[in-house]
Write a protein that holds these residues in place. Structure first.
Motif, PDB file in Angstrom:
ATOM      1  N   SER A  11      70.277  71.071  11.425  1.00  8.42           N
ATOM      2  CA  SER A  11      71.203  71.783  10.536  1.00  8.42           C
ATOM      3  C   SER A  11      71.748  70.847   9.470  1.00  8.42           C
ATOM      4  O   SER A  11      71.882  71.222   8.303  1.00  8.42           O
ATOM      5  CB  SER A  11      72.371  72.377  11.328  1.00  8.42           C
ATOM      6  N   TRP A  12      72.059  69.628   9.855  1.00 10.10           N
ATOM      7  CA  TRP A  12      72.529  68.611   8.903  1.00 10.10           C
ATOM      8  C   TRP A  12      71.481  68.368   7.831  1.00 10.10           C
ATOM      9  O   TRP A  12      71.801  68.283   6.647  1.00 10.10           O
ATOM     10  CB  TRP A  12      72.853  67.310   9.658  1.00 10.10           C
ATOM     11  N   LYS A  13      70.229  68.279   8.222  1.00 13.21           N
ATOM     12  CA  LYS A  13      69.132  68.041   7.272  1.00 13.21           C
ATOM     13  C   LYS A  13      69.091  69.128   6.206  1.00 13.21           C
ATOM     14  O   LYS A  13      68.876  68.852   5.028  1.00 13.21           O
ATOM     15  CB  LYS A  13      67.790  67.983   8.010  1.00 13.21           C
ATOM     16  N   GLU A  14      69.315  70.364   6.604  1.00 14.28           N
ATOM     17  CA  GLU A  14      69.213  71.499   5.683  1.00 14.28           C
ATOM     18  C   GLU A  14      70.496  71.775   4.904  1.00 14.28           C
ATOM     19  O   GLU A  14      70.491  72.589   3.984  1.00 14.28           O
ATOM     20  CB  GLU A  14      68.807  72.752   6.459  1.00 14.28           C
ATOM     21  N   SER A  15      71.564  71.105   5.223  1.00 14.12           N
ATOM     22  CA  SER A  15      72.857  71.345   4.591  1.00 14.12           C
ATOM     23  C   SER A  15      72.843  70.983   3.106  1.00 14.12           C
ATOM     24  O   SER A  15      72.305  69.954   2.709  1.00 14.12           O
ATOM     25  CB  SER A  15      73.943  70.528   5.292  1.00 14.12           C
ATOM     26  N   GLN A  16      73.457  71.840   2.297  1.00 13.25           N
ATOM     27  CA  GLN A  16      73.565  71.581   0.856  1.00 13.25           C
ATOM     28  C   GLN A  16      74.607  70.506   0.569  1.00 13.25           C
ATOM     29  O   GLN A  16      74.532  69.830  -0.448  1.00 13.25           O
ATOM     30  CB  GLN A  16      73.948  72.876   0.115  1.00 13.25           C
ATOM     31  N   ASN A  17      75.581  70.346   1.436  1.00  6.88           N
ATOM     32  CA  ASN A  17      76.659  69.371   1.251  1.00  6.88           C
ATOM     33  C   ASN A  17      76.517  68.202   2.220  1.00  6.88           C
ATOM     34  O   ASN A  17      77.505  67.668   2.705  1.00  6.88           O
ATOM     35  CB  ASN A  17      78.020  70.045   1.451  1.00  6.88           C
ATOM     36  N   ARG A  18      75.282  67.807   2.471  1.00  6.39           N
ATOM     37  CA  ARG A  18      75.000  66.754   3.444  1.00  6.39           C
ATOM     38  C   ARG A  18      75.577  65.412   2.985  1.00  6.39           C
ATOM     39  O   ARG A  18      75.453  65.013   1.845  1.00  6.39           O
ATOM     40  CB  ARG A  18      73.486  66.626   3.639  1.00  6.39           C
ATOM     41  N   LYS A  19      76.220  64.733   3.911  1.00  7.65           N
ATOM     42  CA  LYS A  19      76.693  63.367   3.712  1.00  7.65           C
ATOM     43  C   LYS A  19      75.920  62.491   4.691  1.00  7.65           C
ATOM     44  O   LYS A  19      75.340  63.003   5.652  1.00  7.65           O
ATOM     45  CB  LYS A  19      78.187  63.267   4.034  1.00  7.65           C
ATOM     46  N   PRO A  20      75.920  61.190   4.486  1.00  6.13           N
ATOM     47  CA  PRO A  20      75.294  60.336   5.496  1.00  6.13           C
ATOM     48  C   PRO A  20      75.904  60.616   6.871  1.00  6.13           C
ATOM     49  O   PRO A  20      77.096  60.891   6.992  1.00  6.13           O
ATOM     50  CB  PRO A  20      75.626  58.917   5.011  1.00  6.13           C
ATOM     51  N   MET A  21      75.072  60.546   7.895  1.00  4.09           N
ATOM     52  CA  MET A  21      75.490  60.858   9.261  1.00  4.09           C
ATOM     53  C   MET A  21      75.675  59.574  10.050  1.00  4.09           C
ATOM     54  O   MET A  21      74.841  58.670   9.967  1.00  4.09           O
ATOM     55  CB  MET A  21      74.420  61.720   9.944  1.00  4.09           C
ATOM     56  N   THR A 131      86.951  44.980   6.590  1.00  6.27           N
ATOM     57  CA  THR A 131      85.862  45.811   6.096  1.00  6.27           C
ATOM     58  C   THR A 131      86.354  47.245   5.987  1.00  6.27           C
ATOM     59  O   THR A 131      86.925  47.778   6.923  1.00  6.27           O
ATOM     60  CB  THR A 131      84.659  45.754   7.063  1.00  6.27           C
ATOM     61  N   SER A 132      86.119  47.851   4.829  1.00  2.00           N
ATOM     62  CA  SER A 132      86.566  49.230   4.664  1.00  2.00           C
ATOM     63  C   SER A 132      85.570  50.193   5.289  1.00  2.00           C
ATOM     64  O   SER A 132      84.395  49.904   5.405  1.00  2.00           O
ATOM     65  CB  SER A 132      86.768  49.551   3.181  1.00  2.00           C
ATOM     66  N   PHE A 133      86.084  51.346   5.686  1.00  2.00           N
ATOM     67  CA  PHE A 133      85.267  52.372   6.317  1.00  2.00           C
ATOM     68  C   PHE A 133      85.143  53.539   5.337  1.00  2.00           C
ATOM     69  O   PHE A 133      86.118  53.900   4.690  1.00  2.00           O
ATOM     70  CB  PHE A 133      85.928  52.829   7.621  1.00  2.00           C
ATOM     71  N   PRO A 134      83.956  54.141   5.208  1.00  2.00           N
ATOM     72  CA  PRO A 134      83.749  55.216   4.226  1.00  2.00           C
ATOM     73  C   PRO A 134      84.375  56.548   4.638  1.00  2.00           C
ATOM     74  O   PRO A 134      83.689  57.549   4.836  1.00  2.00           O
ATOM     75  CB  PRO A 134      82.229  55.308   4.127  1.00  2.00           C
ATOM     76  N   VAL A 135      85.691  56.572   4.764  1.00  2.00           N
ATOM     77  CA  VAL A 135      86.415  57.766   5.204  1.00  2.00           C
ATOM     78  C   VAL A 135      86.122  58.938   4.257  1.00  2.00           C
ATOM     79  O   VAL A 135      86.222  58.804   3.049  1.00  2.00           O
ATOM     80  CB  VAL A 135      87.933  57.495   5.266  1.00  2.00           C
ATOM     81  N   GLY A 136      85.755  60.077   4.815  1.00  2.00           N
ATOM     82  CA  GLY A 136      85.483  61.270   4.028  1.00  2.00           C
ATOM     83  C   GLY A 136      84.125  61.291   3.356  1.00  2.00           C
ATOM     84  O   GLY A 136      83.749  62.278   2.743  1.00  2.00           O
ATOM     85  N   LYS A 137      83.374  60.213   3.479  1.00  2.00           N
ATOM     86  CA  LYS A 137      82.066  60.111   2.822  1.00  2.00           C
ATOM     87  C   LYS A 137      80.914  60.154   3.813  1.00  2.00           C
ATOM     88  O   LYS A 137      79.761  59.980   3.438  1.00  2.00           O
ATOM     89  CB  LYS A 137      81.981  58.814   2.002  1.00  2.00           C
TER      90      LYS A 137
END
Length: 190
Positions: A11-21, A131-137
């Protein structure tokens, strides 16, 4: 072997709003296997990069977060061209190179056409200070140890697994000895 979480990854693969997992989970629950199996079965190619003791990748991510430069480096490392949408990029043990984790933000913002999945044991605990974490990304997905249903499937007992899923308690009761034997085996194997 079948892990239920692969359906979520599809489902993640097909998502239009996919972010890195980011695939989280304890050690030895099958994160690497699941990512590779997902890449093998759902993509034309799978670019697997282990960050564990990988000095080359440490240098690649040390510089600026230029995604085209990173993709070029990944292509050299894996030996083939990475095609957006057709290649799954896997960063395994990503906690070993915190700047690779931070780079996920730039994949999200500047190159969402690339399908990137990362995993690491104790991710979030093992991050280095400063090290910063990609919050929300990024998106998160948690993998737990194999459940009994998955265990039955892995043992080739699809019929027993299907009865559990169907909740056919009459037939389940009829095969209680077989279920109990597999349950003992499941407990023993862990």
């Amino acid at each position: 072997m079948y892990r239920r979480l692969i359906e979520h990854l599809k489902s993640w693969k097909e998502s239009q709003n996919r972010k890195p997992m980011i695939l989280r989970g304890a050690r030895q629950v099958g994160k690497t296997w699941l990512m590779k199996e997902f890449g093998r079965t759902c993509y034309k190619k799978c670019a697997y990069i282990s960050m564990d003791e990988n000095e080359v990748m440490e240098e690649v991510f040390r510089d600026a977060f230029d995604i085209s430069r990173i993709i070029t480096a990944l292509e050299i490392a894996v030996g083939f061209q990475i095609e957006p949408g057709n290649t799954l990029i896997i960063f395994d043990e990503v906690q070993e190179i915190p700047r690779a984790l931070k780079a996920l933000k730039y994949f999200c913002e500047n190159a969402p056409e690339y399908h990137v999945i990362a995993a690491g044991s104790l991710l979030g605990v093992a991050l280095h200070e400063g090290t910063s974490f990609p919050v929300g990304k990024v998106e998160f997905c948690d993998l737990y140890p194999m459940d009994f249903w998955e265990f039955l499937k892995a043992c080739g007992e699809d019929g027993l697994a299907d009865l559990l899923a169907a909740r056919d308690y009459g037939l389940i009761s009829d095969f209680k000895n077989k279920y109990m034997d597999y349950l003992k085996y499941y407990y023993y194997v862990g």
